[in-house]
Design an enzyme around this catalytic site. Structure first.
Site, mmCIF file in Angstrom:
data_model
loop_
_atom_site.group_PDB
_atom_site.id
_atom_site.type_symbol
_atom_site.label_atom_id
_atom_site.label_comp_id
_atom_site.label_asym_id
_atom_site.label_seq_id
_atom_site.Cartn_x
_atom_site.Cartn_y
_atom_site.Cartn_z
ATOM 1 N N LEU A 40 0.870 -1.174 0.000
ATOM 2 C CA LEU A 40 0.000 0.000 0.000
ATOM 3 C C LEU A 40 0.904 1.220 0.000
ATOM 4 O O LEU A 40 1.876 1.272 0.761
ATOM 5 C CB LEU A 40 -0.877 0.039 1.256
ATOM 6 C CG LEU A 40 -2.249 -0.645 1.234
ATOM 7 C CD1 LEU A 40 -2.929 -0.451 2.576
ATOM 8 C CD2 LEU A 40 -3.119 -0.123 0.129
ATOM 9 N N ASP A 41 0.599 2.203 -0.839
ATOM 10 C CA ASP A 41 1.383 3.429 -0.849
ATOM 11 C C ASP A 41 1.384 4.052 0.539
ATOM 12 O O ASP A 41 0.405 3.913 1.296
ATOM 13 C CB ASP A 41 0.817 4.424 -1.858
ATOM 14 C CG ASP A 41 1.047 3.995 -3.297
ATOM 15 O OD1 ASP A 41 1.936 3.139 -3.523
ATOM 16 O OD2 ASP A 41 0.352 4.505 -4.194
ATOM 17 N N PRO A 42 2.454 4.780 0.912
ATOM 18 C CA PRO A 42 2.528 5.376 2.256
ATOM 19 C C PRO A 42 1.336 6.256 2.603
ATOM 20 O O PRO A 42 0.885 6.270 3.754
ATOM 21 C CB PRO A 42 3.823 6.197 2.196
ATOM 22 C CG PRO A 42 4.661 5.495 1.178
ATOM 23 C CD PRO A 42 3.699 4.985 0.151
#
Length: 300
Positions: A40-42
């Protein structure tokens, strides 16, 4: 040292990478055998499914599961990264509200199989280099096309007209770039756009309501009851095709045997169970002998 086996549905907070979450959990538990099932992207929060111990052996199969997200599209501004973390590349004032029917027509046109141009700020490799490396160096590159499926896409805003923001929910196949979807929705409405916020609310069989926060995990660790947070490996495989065997075949499976093709098998991987409901292995049709099945993973 404790030994942990099972699936942990974690609520990933914004600001942390998936690797950060694994690293933090390893330190909390003093346990190294932990892996995640898709990054998951930050800047995205929500469901991150982690595998511990024996369950790490099935992590690769969980990557194929569909995901559901809720997010907000910001109309009128495009960015380099297609989300709020990038630099602005285009701006256009949204002078008149967009009617709900117009937005719903655009969303309907994007359901089903679609093509996406992979965003330049992504880790996908072209000629051995990641796309974001080309982008940061200012080197022109042709990003690859992805074929994905949008199972459902709907509005969340309870208002008749839309001006600067569109709240939505999407269920999609693996590999879908939701930020690219947001950008394309804006484009079809006639405006530059980017993904403002995003939360993953479901990954495979795990909804956000089943997730544990780091605060909850820390509390369980202090009480020495962390095992209560782990879900059985079988729950993670519940969406996979299933085949139940008797005791004689179970013994063969324990030794990794190649078996005759059952009538119920198709070309997808199948989770093989014994009569007690324990998952023994993952089998699929043999690549060289279509009348046989072979183990992809033996789990016992």
């Amino acid at each position: 040292m404790n030994e942990y086996n099972g699936i942990l549905p974690l609520y990933k907070p914004r600001g942390m990478t998936s690797h950060d979450c694994v690293f933090r959990l390893r330190k909390l538990l003093h346990f190294k055998k932990i892996g995640h099932t898709g990054t998951l992207d930050p800047q995205v929060d929500g469901v991150l499914v982690l595998c511990l111990g024996r369950a790490t052996r099935v992590a690769e199969f969980l990557l194929d599961y569909g995901k559901t997200y809720q997010g907000v599209i910001a109309l009128g501004t495009a960015t380099t990264t297609e989300d709020a973390s990038g630099e602005i590349t285009a701006e256009q004032v949204v002078e008149e509200p967009i009617r709900r029917t117009a937005v719903e027509t655009v969303l309907a046109s994007m359901r089903g199989p679609i093509e996406q141009i992979t965003p330049l700020y992504s880790a996908v490799k072209v000629n051995g280099r990641k796309l974001y490396e080309y982008a940061r160096a200012g080197i022109p590159v042709e990003p690859p096309i992805r074929h994905v499926t949008i199972y459902d896409l709907k509005l969340l805003n309870p208002i008749p007209n839309y001006k600067e923001q569109i709240a939505f929910e999407v269920s999609c196949s693996k590999g879908t770039y939701v930020r690219t979807l947001a950008k394309d929705i804006g484009s079809k409405l006639g405006y530059p756009a980017h993904l403002q916020t995003l939360t993953r609310i479901k990954a495979g069989p795990f909804p956000v309501e089943a997730c544990f926060t780091f605060a909850q995990i820390e509390s369980l660790v202090e009480k020495d009851t962390f095992q209560e947070a782990l879900r059985p490996l079988e729950q993670a495989l519940s969406q996979m095709e299933k085949w139940t065997v008797d005791g004689m075949i179970e013994e063969q499976i324990r030794h990794g045997a190649v078996l005759p093709l059952p009538e119920s098998f198709d070309d997808r991987p199948h989770a093989v169970y014994n009569s007690k409901g324990q998952c023994l292995a993952i089998y699929q049709i043999h690549p060289e002998h279509s009348d046989r099945i072979k183990p992809v993973k033996v789990l016992i």
